[in-house]
Design a protein around this motif. Structure first.
Motif, PDB file in Angstrom:
ATOM      1  N   GLU A  17       0.790  -1.095  -0.053  1.00 29.85           N
ATOM      2  CA  GLU A  17       0.038  -0.041  -0.011  1.00 29.85           C
ATOM      3  C   GLU A  17       0.911   1.186  -0.028  1.00 29.85           C
ATOM      4  O   GLU A  17       1.925   1.264   0.719  1.00 29.85           O
ATOM      5  N   LEU A  18       0.462   2.430  -0.925  1.00 32.75           N
ATOM      6  CA  LEU A  18       1.102   3.597  -0.869  1.00 32.75           C
ATOM      7  C   LEU A  18       0.606   4.362   0.547  1.00 32.75           C
ATOM      8  O   LEU A  18      -0.389   4.469   1.012  1.00 32.75           O
ATOM      9  N   LEU A  19       1.925   4.859   1.046  1.00 29.69           N
ATOM     10  CA  LEU A  19       1.693   5.601   2.478  1.00 29.69           C
ATOM     11  C   LEU A  19       1.614   7.285   2.126  1.00 29.69           C
ATOM     12  O   LEU A  19       0.933   7.889   2.741  1.00 29.69           O
ATOM     13  N   PHE A  20       2.428   7.607   1.135  1.00 27.21           N
ATOM     14  CA  PHE A  20       2.485   8.900   0.559  1.00 27.21           C
ATOM     15  C   PHE A  20       3.303   9.063  -0.574  1.00 27.21           C
ATOM     16  O   PHE A  20       4.283   8.111  -0.909  1.00 27.21           O
ATOM     17  N   ALA A  21       3.305  10.188  -1.594  1.00 26.07           N
ATOM     18  CA  ALA A  21       3.884  10.201  -2.676  1.00 26.07           C
ATOM     19  C   ALA A  21       4.362  11.776  -2.434  1.00 26.07           C
ATOM     20  O   ALA A  21       3.637  12.737  -2.145  1.00 26.07           O
ATOM     21  N   VAL A  22       5.721  11.874  -2.724  1.00 26.27           N
ATOM     22  CA  VAL A  22       6.400  13.303  -2.822  1.00 26.27           C
ATOM     23  C   VAL A  22       6.627  13.544  -3.921  1.00 26.27           C
ATOM     24  O   VAL A  22       7.662  12.947  -4.606  1.00 26.27           O
ATOM     25  N   PRO A  23       5.820  14.631  -4.561  1.00 21.81           N
ATOM     26  CA  PRO A  23       6.053  15.163  -6.158  1.00 21.81           C
ATOM     27  C   PRO A  23       7.763  15.737  -5.743  1.00 21.81           C
ATOM     28  O   PRO A  23       8.298  16.354  -5.108  1.00 21.81           O
ATOM     29  N   GLU A  74      10.456   4.531  -2.640  1.00 19.08           N
ATOM     30  CA  GLU A  74      10.770   4.127  -4.034  1.00 19.08           C
ATOM     31  C   GLU A  74      10.888   5.391  -4.751  1.00 19.08           C
ATOM     32  O   GLU A  74      10.230   6.539  -4.805  1.00 19.08           O
ATOM     33  N   TYR A  75      11.965   5.348  -5.824  1.00 11.85           N
ATOM     34  CA  TYR A  75      12.163   6.682  -6.539  1.00 11.85           C
ATOM     35  C   TYR A  75      11.690   6.228  -8.087  1.00 11.85           C
ATOM     36  O   TYR A  75      12.006   5.444  -8.591  1.00 11.85           O
ATOM     37  N   CYS A  76      10.708   7.206  -8.386  1.00 12.97           N
ATOM     38  CA  CYS A  76       9.958   7.067  -9.722  1.00 12.97           C
ATOM     39  C   CYS A  76      10.324   8.494 -10.346  1.00 12.97           C
ATOM     40  O   CYS A  76      10.688   9.360  -9.976  1.00 12.97           O
ATOM     41  N   THR A  77       9.756   8.464 -11.605  1.00 13.08           N
ATOM     42  CA  THR A  77      10.048   9.537 -12.559  1.00 13.08           C
ATOM     43  C   THR A  77       9.660  10.685 -12.133  1.00 13.08           C
ATOM     44  O   THR A  77      10.330  11.843 -11.945  1.00 13.08           O
ATOM     45  N   ASP A  78       8.534  10.787 -11.681  1.00 10.64           N
ATOM     46  CA  ASP A  78       7.674  12.165 -11.317  1.00 10.64           C
ATOM     47  C   ASP A  78       7.482  12.435  -9.833  1.00 10.64           C
ATOM     48  O   ASP A  78       7.036  13.448  -9.283  1.00 10.64           O
ATOM     49  N   CYS A  79       8.005  11.287  -8.909  1.00  9.34           N
ATOM     50  CA  CYS A  79       7.537  11.478  -7.510  1.00  9.34           C
ATOM     51  C   CYS A  79       8.781  10.410  -6.570  1.00  9.34           C
ATOM     52  O   CYS A  79       8.910   9.600  -7.341  1.00  9.34           O
ATOM     53  N   LEU A  80       8.596  10.611  -5.509  1.00  9.97           N
ATOM     54  CA  LEU A  80       9.089   9.377  -4.637  1.00  9.97           C
ATOM     55  C   LEU A  80       8.114   8.873  -3.710  1.00  9.97           C
ATOM     56  O   LEU A  80       7.285   9.756  -3.251  1.00  9.97           O
ATOM     57  N   ARG A  81       7.829   7.437  -3.639  1.00  6.15           N
ATOM     58  CA  ARG A  81       6.733   6.888  -3.095  1.00  6.15           C
ATOM     59  C   ARG A  81       7.273   6.287  -1.852  1.00  6.15           C
ATOM     60  O   ARG A  81       8.152   5.182  -1.882  1.00  6.15           O
ATOM     61  N   MET A  82       6.513   6.158  -0.819  1.00  5.33           N
ATOM     62  CA  MET A  82       6.888   5.645   0.644  1.00  5.33           C
ATOM     63  C   MET A  82       5.716   4.473   0.400  1.00  5.33           C
ATOM     64  O   MET A  82       4.465   4.552   0.447  1.00  5.33           O
ATOM     65  N   VAL A  83       6.320   3.019   0.372  1.00  2.96           N
ATOM     66  CA  VAL A  83       5.330   2.169   0.427  1.00  2.96           C
ATOM     67  C   VAL A  83       5.542   1.103   1.537  1.00  2.96           C
ATOM     68  O   VAL A  83       6.588   0.700   1.841  1.00  2.96           O
ATOM     69  N   ALA A  84       4.376   0.589   2.156  1.00  5.52           N
ATOM     70  CA  ALA A  84       4.311  -0.334   3.029  1.00  5.52           C
ATOM     71  C   ALA A  84       4.970  -1.771   2.684  1.00  5.52           C
ATOM     72  O   ALA A  84       5.022  -2.262   1.516  1.00  5.52           O
ATOM     73  N   THR A  85       6.020  -2.228   3.407  1.00  5.15           N
ATOM     74  CA  THR A  85       6.666  -3.549   2.998  1.00  5.15           C
ATOM     75  C   THR A  85       6.223  -4.787   3.786  1.00  5.15           C
ATOM     76  O   THR A  85       6.432  -5.838   3.546  1.00  5.15           O
ATOM     77  N   GLN A  86       5.516  -4.671   5.052  1.00  9.43           N
ATOM     78  CA  GLN A  86       5.062  -5.454   5.825  1.00  9.43           C
ATOM     79  C   GLN A  86       3.597  -4.960   6.467  1.00  9.43           C
ATOM     80  O   GLN A  86       3.203  -3.788   6.301  1.00  9.43           O
ATOM     81  N   PRO A  87       2.626  -5.877   6.813  1.00 13.78           N
ATOM     82  CA  PRO A  87       1.409  -5.402   7.393  1.00 13.78           C
ATOM     83  C   PRO A  87       1.608  -4.538   8.724  1.00 13.78           C
ATOM     84  O   PRO A  87       2.643  -4.770   9.549  1.00 13.78           O
ATOM     85  N   ILE A  88       1.049  -3.507   8.692  1.00 16.81           N
ATOM     86  CA  ILE A  88       1.340  -2.532   9.722  1.00 16.81           C
ATOM     87  C   ILE A  88      -0.140  -2.261  10.529  1.00 16.81           C
ATOM     88  O   ILE A  88      -1.018  -1.634   9.998  1.00 16.81           O
ATOM     89  N   PRO A  89      -0.162  -2.917  11.664  1.00 12.72           N
ATOM     90  CA  PRO A  89      -1.590  -2.689  12.442  1.00 12.72           C
ATOM     91  C   PRO A  89      -1.936  -1.173  12.724  1.00 12.72           C
ATOM     92  O   PRO A  89      -1.000  -0.674  13.044  1.00 12.72           O
ATOM     93  N   LYS A  90      -3.249  -0.985  13.114  1.00 13.95           N
ATOM     94  CA  LYS A  90      -3.640   0.304  13.493  1.00 13.95           C
ATOM     95  C   LYS A  90      -2.811   0.793  14.698  1.00 13.95           C
ATOM     96  O   LYS A  90      -2.900  -0.299  15.531  1.00 13.95           O
ATOM     97  N   GLY A  91      -2.501   1.933  14.966  1.00 12.82           N
ATOM     98  CA  GLY A  91      -1.637   2.410  16.003  1.00 12.82           C
ATOM     99  C   GLY A  91      -0.119   2.184  16.133  1.00 12.82           C
ATOM    100  O   GLY A  91       0.408   2.728  16.840  1.00 12.82           O
ATOM    101  N   HIS A  92       0.313   1.264  14.896  1.00  8.14           N
ATOM    102  CA  HIS A  92       1.651   0.825  15.164  1.00  8.14           C
ATOM    103  C   HIS A  92       2.452   2.129  14.293  1.00  8.14           C
ATOM    104  O   HIS A  92       1.935   2.659  13.206  1.00  8.14           O
ATOM    105  N   GLU A  93       3.713   2.521  14.509  1.00  9.95           N
ATOM    106  CA  GLU A  93       4.582   3.379  13.838  1.00  9.95           C
ATOM    107  C   GLU A  93       5.156   2.641  12.556  1.00  9.95           C
ATOM    108  O   GLU A  93       5.332   1.385  12.369  1.00  9.95           O
ATOM    109  N   ILE A  94       5.168   3.757  11.682  1.00  9.80           N
ATOM    110  CA  ILE A  94       5.742   3.307  10.360  1.00  9.80           C
ATOM    111  C   ILE A  94       7.199   3.684  10.399  1.00  9.80           C
ATOM    112  O   ILE A  94       7.669   4.808  10.774  1.00  9.80           O
TER     113      ILE A  94
END
Length: 451
Positions: free
Chosen positions: A65-71, A239-259
């Motif tokens: 899942e995508l957590l955020f994308a930075v243009p 992840e480094y993409c052409t138009d942005c940088l994307r932070m993507v989850a690599t493991q299940p992250i339960p509600k309330g847990h830190e990323i």
């Protein structure tokens, strides 16, 4: 980027100014303005994090899942700052060993401007006067707590390079452009602090195989991404993409847990040196211990009895230097499960321990090239199976390395096991203890394997 965090965050704005009632609100508003998209499943918070600001899951997050994308327009660099054109024109005069001068000048310029486009981003930075990198510790404290770990030597090199870079490049540049740089940023102390921030918070985009190696890989400040703390066992990846940088989850992250993000495989001494924190033992599975290359030479010298043997040993050492397997300032790096400098250590043990006639043949053939005869694979599990002379040389090197510390493993084990006494240590004492203890545990594992 950390766990008992990569960089210990401190409340408060850069320079101690008023960040407003809630800097997070201002930062999130700025994110919307620049198109920095945060998933509704995450939130920026000081609650539920290991230290300072971090990012926490508001709902369960699944891998991928995508957590955020930075243009890319929201990245702060020498190219996107308000003096980018000047830095581009003057790039020839801004060359330095670190390669960081243009970004540092960009930060110096933006920080002095209350109306800077990046001000809401700066509001989440740690207070510069309270950074915990060892470069800000008193020299006596640094040497007393970190002797033998490799940190004091690294810091001394940093301080010398920072001073040289500031005096020869940065200050003359600012003085040549008084209309752009206020005298209040003409400060070596401030420059030290910004170097520490870049060291801890910046990112460098990975070079592609077909990239021109002569092109500098310039550091970038990546809003939102640098909020994440670090863990060796991280649950997100950039992840480094052409138009942005994307932070993507690599493991299940339960509600309330830190990323958590990661900067890669970082030993505790590197984490403390570069980011001002460590992961407490035994959490850092990437921890390592160094055996200085010259220490192996010293251990081998101890076994020589006459001058002829000493001369022969130095001949072998010089040949290893020619092969670029060793150097006066190099180190063999040992992890919990692998030897990270396997080729260098294998070759060194082989050359220093082989019979004289075999060395002559080895030298005449310049290292035997691709011929792998007599080659031994050096892994942690294979150490007990090594030739006795190899094991003994490695063991002697470990014993010499342990002598460089001011305390022994047993006394530090007792400190860690006594929670009441450990809690009374200062924060710096605790961090230094964790660095020393992790390294010594790896070295003592080597002692067992070479016995």
């Amino acid at each position: 980027m950390e766990s008992h965090t990569k960089r210990r965050r401190v409340a408060g704005p850069v320079g101690g100014g008023d960040p407003g009632p809630n800097p997070v609100v201002g930062f999130l508003s700025w994110c919307r303005q620049v198109g920095l998209e945060l998933s509704p499943k995450v939130t920026v918070s000081r609650q539920g994090t290991v230290a300072g600001y971090g990012m926490v899951a508001r709902e369960d997050v699944q891998p991928g899942e995508l957590l955020f994308a930075v243009p890319r327009a929201a990245l702060l660099s020498q190219h996107t700052c308000s003096v980018g054109s000047l830095l581009e024109r003057e790039q020839g005069a801004l060359q330095s060993e670190s390669g960081w001068v243009p970004l540092l000048l960009a930060l110096l310029h933006e920080l002095q401007d209350p109306a800077s486009h990046w001000s809401p981003y700066f509001a989440l930075w740690p207070e510069l006067g309270r950074l915990e990198h060892p470069m800000f510790w008193p020299e006596e404290e640094r040497h007393r707590l970190l002797r033998g770990t490799g940190v004091p030597e690294a810091v001394e090199k940093d301080l010398a390079n920072i001073h040289k870079e500031y005096c020869s490049i940065v200050l003359p540049f600012m003085e040549a452009h008084p209309d752009l740089f206020s005298p209040r940023v003409h400060s070596l102390e401030l420059y030290h602090q910004l170097v520490a921030v870049v060291m801890a918070y910046s990112f460098q985009e990975p070079l592609e195989e077909d990239d021109d190696e002569k092109e500098p890989n310039c550091p970038l400040m990546v809003p939102a991404a640098d909020i994440l703390n670090h863990l060796a066992n991280h649950n997100a990846n950039l992840e480094y993409c052409t138009d942005c940088l994307r932070m993507v989850a690599t493991q299940p992250i339960p509600k309330g847990h830190e990323i958590f993000n990661t900067y890669g495989q970082m030993a505790n001494w590197q984490l403390l040196h570069m980011y001002g924190f460590v992961e407490p033992y035994p959490d850092n599975t990437d921890d390592t211990a160094d055996i200085q290359m010259v220490t192996v030479r010293e251990a081998a010298l101890q076994r020589t009895k006459v001058e002829a043997e000493r001369l022969c040993l130095f001949e072998r050492w010089d040949f290893l230097c020619k092969l670029e397997m060793v150097g006066e300032e190099g180190a063999f790096v040992i992890g919990w499960e692998e030897v990270l400098t396997e080729e260098e250590l294998t070759t060194t043990l082989k050359v220093l321990c082989m019979p004289a006639e075999e060395f002559r043949e080895f030298k005449d053939q310049n290292g035997w090239g691709d011929d792998k005869r007599e080659e031994k694979s050096l892994t942690i599990t294979s150490i007990p199976k090594l030739t006795a002379s190899w094991r003994q040389l490695l063991r002697d090197s470990v014993l010499l390395t342990l002598q460089t510390y001011t305390t022994d493993l047993k006394s530090e084990q007792e400190l860690l096991n006594n929670k009441e006494v450990y809690a009374q240590l200062s924060w710096r004492e605790q961090q230094a203890l964790q660095v020393r203890y992790g390294q010594k545990m790896i070295l003592h594992q080597l002692l067992k394997l070479t016995s």
